[in-house]
Write a protein that holds these residues in place. Structure first.
Motif, PDB file in Angstrom:
ATOM      1  N   PRO A   4       0.829  -1.212   0.000  1.00  0.00           N
ATOM      2  CA  PRO A   4       0.000   0.000   0.000  1.00  0.00           C
ATOM      3  C   PRO A   4       0.860   1.256   0.000  1.00  0.00           C
ATOM      4  O   PRO A   4       1.701   1.453   0.877  1.00  0.00           O
ATOM      5  CB  PRO A   4      -0.810  -0.129   1.304  1.00  0.00           C
ATOM      6  CG  PRO A   4      -0.886  -1.605   1.545  1.00  0.00           C
ATOM      7  CD  PRO A   4       0.426  -2.153   1.070  1.00  0.00           C
ATOM      8  N   GLY A   5       0.693   2.070  -1.042  1.00  0.00           N
ATOM      9  CA  GLY A   5       1.448   3.305  -1.146  1.00  0.00           C
ATOM     10  C   GLY A   5       2.783   3.172  -1.838  1.00  0.00           C
ATOM     11  O   GLY A   5       3.503   4.167  -1.990  1.00  0.00           O
ATOM     12  N   SER A   6       3.141   1.978  -2.291  1.00  0.00           N
ATOM     13  CA  SER A   6       4.447   1.773  -2.940  1.00  0.00           C
ATOM     14  C   SER A   6       4.333   0.725  -4.037  1.00  0.00           C
ATOM     15  O   SER A   6       3.783  -0.365  -3.820  1.00  0.00           O
ATOM     16  CB  SER A   6       5.492   1.334  -1.920  1.00  0.00           C
ATOM     17  OG  SER A   6       6.723   1.033  -2.562  1.00  0.00           O
ATOM     18  N   PHE A   7       4.872   1.058  -5.222  1.00  0.00           N
ATOM     19  CA  PHE A   7       4.879   0.106  -6.322  1.00  0.00           C
ATOM     20  C   PHE A   7       6.099  -0.815  -6.259  1.00  0.00           C
ATOM     21  O   PHE A   7       6.197  -1.760  -7.041  1.00  0.00           O
ATOM     22  CB  PHE A   7       4.878   0.848  -7.667  1.00  0.00           C
ATOM     23  CG  PHE A   7       3.531   1.402  -8.026  1.00  0.00           C
ATOM     24  CD1 PHE A   7       2.585   0.621  -8.689  1.00  0.00           C
ATOM     25  CD2 PHE A   7       3.184   2.707  -7.688  1.00  0.00           C
ATOM     26  CE1 PHE A   7       1.338   1.123  -9.021  1.00  0.00           C
ATOM     27  CE2 PHE A   7       1.931   3.218  -8.014  1.00  0.00           C
ATOM     28  CZ  PHE A   7       1.006   2.433  -8.676  1.00  0.00           C
ATOM     29  N   VAL A   8       7.024  -0.543  -5.358  1.00  0.00           N
ATOM     30  CA  VAL A   8       8.233  -1.359  -5.214  1.00  0.00           C
ATOM     31  C   VAL A   8       8.259  -1.956  -3.814  1.00  0.00           C
ATOM     32  O   VAL A   8       7.569  -1.490  -2.898  1.00  0.00           O
ATOM     33  CB  VAL A   8       9.501  -0.509  -5.460  1.00  0.00           C
ATOM     34  CG1 VAL A   8       9.508   0.039  -6.878  1.00  0.00           C
ATOM     35  CG2 VAL A   8       9.612   0.618  -4.450  1.00  0.00           C
ATOM     36  N   PRO A   9       9.043  -3.028  -3.618  1.00  0.00           N
ATOM     37  CA  PRO A   9       9.128  -3.641  -2.282  1.00  0.00           C
ATOM     38  C   PRO A   9       9.627  -2.662  -1.222  1.00  0.00           C
ATOM     39  O   PRO A   9      10.424  -1.764  -1.506  1.00  0.00           O
ATOM     40  CB  PRO A   9      10.134  -4.771  -2.494  1.00  0.00           C
ATOM     41  CG  PRO A   9      10.062  -5.089  -3.945  1.00  0.00           C
ATOM     42  CD  PRO A   9       9.815  -3.776  -4.620  1.00  0.00           C
ATOM     43  N   VAL A  10       9.145  -2.849  -0.016  1.00  0.00           N
ATOM     44  CA  VAL A  10       9.596  -2.056   1.131  1.00  0.00           C
ATOM     45  C   VAL A  10       9.962  -3.016   2.259  1.00  0.00           C
ATOM     46  O   VAL A  10       9.503  -4.165   2.290  1.00  0.00           O
ATOM     47  CB  VAL A  10       8.498  -1.073   1.607  1.00  0.00           C
ATOM     48  CG1 VAL A  10       8.171  -0.048   0.539  1.00  0.00           C
ATOM     49  CG2 VAL A  10       7.237  -1.827   2.010  1.00  0.00           C
ATOM     50  N   PRO A  51       9.317 -11.736   4.091  1.00  0.00           N
ATOM     51  CA  PRO A  51      10.757 -11.885   3.874  1.00  0.00           C
ATOM     52  C   PRO A  51      11.210 -11.194   2.588  1.00  0.00           C
ATOM     53  O   PRO A  51      10.469 -11.118   1.606  1.00  0.00           O
ATOM     54  CB  PRO A  51      10.950 -13.406   3.776  1.00  0.00           C
ATOM     55  CG  PRO A  51       9.786 -13.979   4.515  1.00  0.00           C
ATOM     56  CD  PRO A  51       8.646 -13.028   4.271  1.00  0.00           C
ATOM     57  N   VAL A  52      12.443 -10.697   2.608  1.00  0.00           N
ATOM     58  CA  VAL A  52      12.990  -9.983   1.462  1.00  0.00           C
ATOM     59  C   VAL A  52      13.021 -10.877   0.221  1.00  0.00           C
ATOM     60  O   VAL A  52      12.734 -10.424  -0.892  1.00  0.00           O
ATOM     61  CB  VAL A  52      14.405  -9.455   1.786  1.00  0.00           C
ATOM     62  CG1 VAL A  52      15.041  -8.834   0.546  1.00  0.00           C
ATOM     63  CG2 VAL A  52      14.352  -8.453   2.922  1.00  0.00           C
ATOM     64  N   LEU A  53      13.375 -12.157   0.407  1.00  0.00           N
ATOM     65  CA  LEU A  53      13.453 -13.083  -0.726  1.00  0.00           C
ATOM     66  C   LEU A  53      12.106 -13.189  -1.424  1.00  0.00           C
ATOM     67  O   LEU A  53      12.026 -13.141  -2.659  1.00  0.00           O
ATOM     68  CB  LEU A  53      13.909 -14.464  -0.259  1.00  0.00           C
ATOM     69  CG  LEU A  53      13.900 -15.565  -1.335  1.00  0.00           C
ATOM     70  CD1 LEU A  53      14.869 -15.208  -2.459  1.00  0.00           C
ATOM     71  CD2 LEU A  53      14.220 -16.919  -0.735  1.00  0.00           C
ATOM     72  N   HIS A  54      11.039 -13.316  -0.650  1.00  0.00           N
ATOM     73  CA  HIS A  54       9.707 -13.430  -1.237  1.00  0.00           C
ATOM     74  C   HIS A  54       9.323 -12.165  -1.989  1.00  0.00           C
ATOM     75  O   HIS A  54       8.721 -12.231  -3.074  1.00  0.00           O
ATOM     76  CB  HIS A  54       8.674 -13.738  -0.152  1.00  0.00           C
ATOM     77  CG  HIS A  54       8.847 -15.092   0.466  1.00  0.00           C
ATOM     78  ND1 HIS A  54       8.093 -15.537   1.538  1.00  0.00           N
ATOM     79  CD2 HIS A  54       9.694 -16.104   0.154  1.00  0.00           C
ATOM     80  CE1 HIS A  54       8.462 -16.753   1.863  1.00  0.00           C
ATOM     81  NE2 HIS A  54       9.430 -17.123   1.042  1.00  0.00           N
TER      82      HIS A  54
END
Length: 330
Positions: free
Chosen positions: A67-73, A79-82
């Protein structure tokens, strides 16, 4: 405003945009069309990787990642990997879209016949539909049937991309040539139906299988409540039926004398189907290892492409034979 006006304006705009680019050679058009096949098949494999790594909700919203971001946060819950796997799969959609748009511009710039243009426009159109299906899959929490529809739509796109490649390779001013009798073409259609049934059964196995796409206990993924062994047997029996139809088709083609192009495509198809059967057996006896799931999905795309290529070779468009002028009497 006259009927068809908007379509006329759009076609003129596309033609003017295409005219800004160099005239693509036939070889360039074929290379672009081949890239379309690879990207359409490739995104089905990366989708399988998303599922077997439990990264299906690595980006829990759509079209945004969070929500509010088109990229990972950075969030503790995911998890970062997922996040990286799911976001990478979404980014591949832009590559698919790019080649789909390029092939439309290429055939438009080359002023190919209407049939080629129709197949070319199916590529970006299908990509939009796939994006919508992907969004539904995420928003419904990876419901098994939405995942199944997503994969089956990818197989349809692979089939259409192969037909596009075949149509591009044919001359626009040629004539239709039937390479095999109609009964054998109908048998090929029947084998394609068997392939479709096999693919559907495969998605049912996936829906009841161990790779749900997400392992979060807070949001368990709903699975197909059918005994998986039953579904595996159904999938295997349909594959046997598909292979049996292909064997019968092979004998029929041999009886009428198939050309080199059809023979080569038929041999490749048989090899791919047998390889798929072998991968499926290994999966069954080794409790469905994650790596083989991606291999199996890639094999499904390859079998779909090979079946479409065989179908396309049975009715082709050949150059118009040159007429020999009669000698003028003295």
């Amino acid at each position: 405003m006259p009927p068809g006006y908007h379509r006329f304006v759009l076609s003129r705009a596309i033609q003017r945009l295409a005219d800004l680019f160099p005239l693509p050679s036939l070889r360039a058009q074929r290379l672009i069309a081949f890239a379309v096949i690879l990207t359409q098949a490739g995104i089905s494999v990366t989708g399988a990787i998303v599922r077997v790594t439990a990264s299906g909700l690595g980006c829990p919203t759509w079209p945004q990642c969070f929500p509010g971001s088109f990229v990972p946060v950075t969030v503790a819950e995911v998890p970062v990997l997922h996040q990286a796997v799911e976001f990478g799969n979404r980014m591949l959609t832009f590559v698919v879209t790019l080649f789909a748009a390029v092939v439309v511009l290429a055939v438009t710039r080359a002023r190919r016949r209407r049939e080629v243009l129709v197949y070319a426009w199916m590529m970006p159109g299908g990509t939009v539909v796939q994006a919508i299906i992907g969004g539904i899959t995420v928003r419904t929490g990876l419901l098994w049937w939405t995942v199944a529809v997503h994969l089956l739509a990818s197989m349809v796109m692979v089939w259409l991309a192969v037909l596009l490649y075949a149509k591009i390779s044919e001359p626009d001013d040629g004539v239709q040539v039937v390479q095999v009798p109609k009964p054998l073409r109908m048998l090929t259609v029947l084998s394609a139906v068997a392939l479709a049934a096999t693919l559907v059964a495969g998605t049912l196995v996936t829906g009841a299988g161990p790779h749900a796409g997400d392992k979060s206990l807070e949001r368990p993924v709903e699975r197909l409540q059918v005994e998986i062994v039953t579904l595996v047997h159904l999938h295997a029996e349909l594959l046997v039926a598909y292979l049996a139809l292909l064997v019968g088709l092979g004998f029929g083609l041999a009886a009428v004398g198939m050309n080199k192009a059809i023979r080569a495509r038929f041999i490749v198809l048989i090899a791919l189907v047998c390889s798929q059967a072998l991968v499926g057996l290994v999966q069954y006896f080794t409790d469905v290892p994650a790596a083989l799931v991606a291999v199996h999905v890639g094999g499904a795309a390859a079998c779909t492409a090979a079946t479409a290529a065989l179908w396309a070779a049975m009715r082709t468009r050949e150059p118009v034979p040159a007429t020999v002028s009669e000698p003028v009497a003295a």
